[in-house]
Design an enzyme around this catalytic site. Sequence first.
Site, mmCIF file in Angstrom:
data_model
loop_
_atom_site.group_PDB
_atom_site.id
_atom_site.type_symbol
_atom_site.label_atom_id
_atom_site.label_comp_id
_atom_site.label_asym_id
_atom_site.label_seq_id
_atom_site.Cartn_x
_atom_site.Cartn_y
_atom_site.Cartn_z
ATOM 1 N N GLU A 148 -6.601 8.878 -0.303
ATOM 2 C CA GLU A 148 -5.640 8.165 -1.153
ATOM 3 C C GLU A 148 -6.163 6.766 -1.505
ATOM 4 O OE1 GLU A 148 -3.280 9.696 -2.393
ATOM 5 O OE2 GLU A 148 -1.430 8.535 -2.579
ATOM 6 N N THR A 203 -1.004 4.476 -11.709
ATOM 7 C CA THR A 203 -0.322 4.094 -10.479
ATOM 8 C C THR A 203 -0.579 2.630 -10.132
ATOM 9 O OG1 THR A 203 -0.644 6.347 -9.697
ATOM 10 C CG2 THR A 203 0.004 4.752 -8.071
#
Lengths: 311, 311
Positions: A130, A183
């Site tokens: 991530e 994001t």
Amino acid sequence: MNYIKAFAPATVANVACGFDIFGFALDEPGDIVELRKRDEPGIIIKDIIGDEGRLPREPERNAVSVVMLKFLEHIGSTQGVEVTLHKNMPLGSGMGSSSASSVVGIFAINELLGRPLTQRELLPFAMEGERIACGAAHADNVGPSLLGGFVVIRSYSPLDVFKVKVPDELYCTLVHPDVEVNTKDARYILRNEVSLKNTISQMGNVAGLIAGLMQEDYDLVSRSMVDVIIEPVRSILIPEFDHVKQAALDSGALGCSISGAGPSMFALSRGRDTAERVAKTMSEAFGSVGITTKSYVSQINQQGPKVLETA
Amino acid sequence: MNYIKAFAPATVANVACGFDIFGFALDEPGDIVELRKRDEPGIIIKDIIGDEGRLPREPERNAVSVVMLKFLEHIGSTQGVEVTLHKNMPLGSGMGSSSASSVVGIFAINELLGRPLTQRELLPFAMEGERIACGAAHADNVGPSLLGGFVVIRSYSPLDVFKVKVPDELYCTLVHPDVEVNTKDARYILRNEVSLKNTISQMGNVAGLIAGLMQEDYDLVSRSMVDVIIEPVRSILIPEFDHVKQAALDSGALGCSISGAGPSMFALSRGRDTAERVAKTMSEAFGSVGITTKSYVSQINQQGPKVLETA
């Protein structure tokens, strides 16, 4: 085992009031990886299908493979692996796309090598994926994708993750509008300070959502699906947000908010029929301004990743 | 019924991470009120015992009676009442002293007049008493004192209050040091802004505490009894705070923090023996700098107020 094909689910992070601490897994969509042992050391990405050529092919820059590199280093293995990744969801969608890749990668290599680590021990590796994909090692997507169910990240330092039981009749509607939000941008526009008043409101809703889920009190779940901190800021990045949310609530959803950093939106409903109706009206609301959508209806996936095939 | 004697319990508000939203009731101490009907209209405070003459004797300025005035007005009654209040806990102690008075007052008058309102309907009246006593209509003390148990105030507007089941073996140690903190001051020193990072930490602990209580996971309860927002500020008003807290943890408490606005401190423990030992070491820690204490050990009181006597 020389070959494995595995699946890891998409996830909804934040879940209205639980920014960075709540997430849950879906039955579909999800990423699929195929791993085949090589005779020589090293990881090779043989193919990525479904990303329109947008993901990096270098193993150390792709979420699916960087987790494998860390894993092999950790267990002291020089096993070589050939990777084929099937991306079954859009990038930057707010559906935990990079997390599904990280999780399916770390899950598959652990299985391929005879499961040297437990599922929970894989979490820090998935978080590392991530970090490569979006700059920060968040766990609210990788946690539920790896562990299944509704997951709470109580603390990041030290990492403390637990699962919460959810009612059987709880269904999620996930609607992805064909617009893209980065994001990093979605995080950038957030304020670093929150009023004490809003903090208290949000804490009340966090407590209400957890208690509502565990007590199977759908009405309390509904009243608690309120986000006074993040949604008011991020929703401006999503065209027709208010209209789509109202459509979901008018169709009987318990609540509706942004999935992760958006632009996907999710709703929770009691029963599949309601969740299907909510999917239809949310898609129509996006469609009314010419935005095409893809929608998914699913229970909360309690399993997380799974093996599809081995040889 | 012409006469009633009733009890309402002391309470611990905030409970580490749940500022303004969590509170629970104790078996003791608690305030006791005696009401006797008068032939003429009007409320008279006949006597207050245990307040060292510090509470106002005018009915419209005292928490125990102002709630009765509002109640009588609401139900359209001109019934006269003579009030005797037994204060069994110190004022400004962080033990919900004013709330116990408000609750015992509203509970007793409702019983005396044949229970025209339900227990839940009494909550806004009790909150009004809290407004008179400390300037704001908080519910984190009056809620648990009136309803019993561990109470969550999900929202103040609209008022939304629910109870959470707690483990049977959960015991509270409450230690009151003989120093006084004014609740208005304790609120005044708080910052109006919280960092997003601390908000997320606090939300994680709120979720963890609720899930830990409901799942009877004492270890999760323990890990979640962390307050990164309020305790670091308010604890500076309590002499020896760090020392006393460490003593509680060293003696086996699950967690320890400020009770309400302080200066009382509370700890939660598994089992009465541990809670008693924690009471002893906390009192000794205060005693080491010459501060005298009074301590109480109690399960979470599930009943709230109760009738002691009628005639």
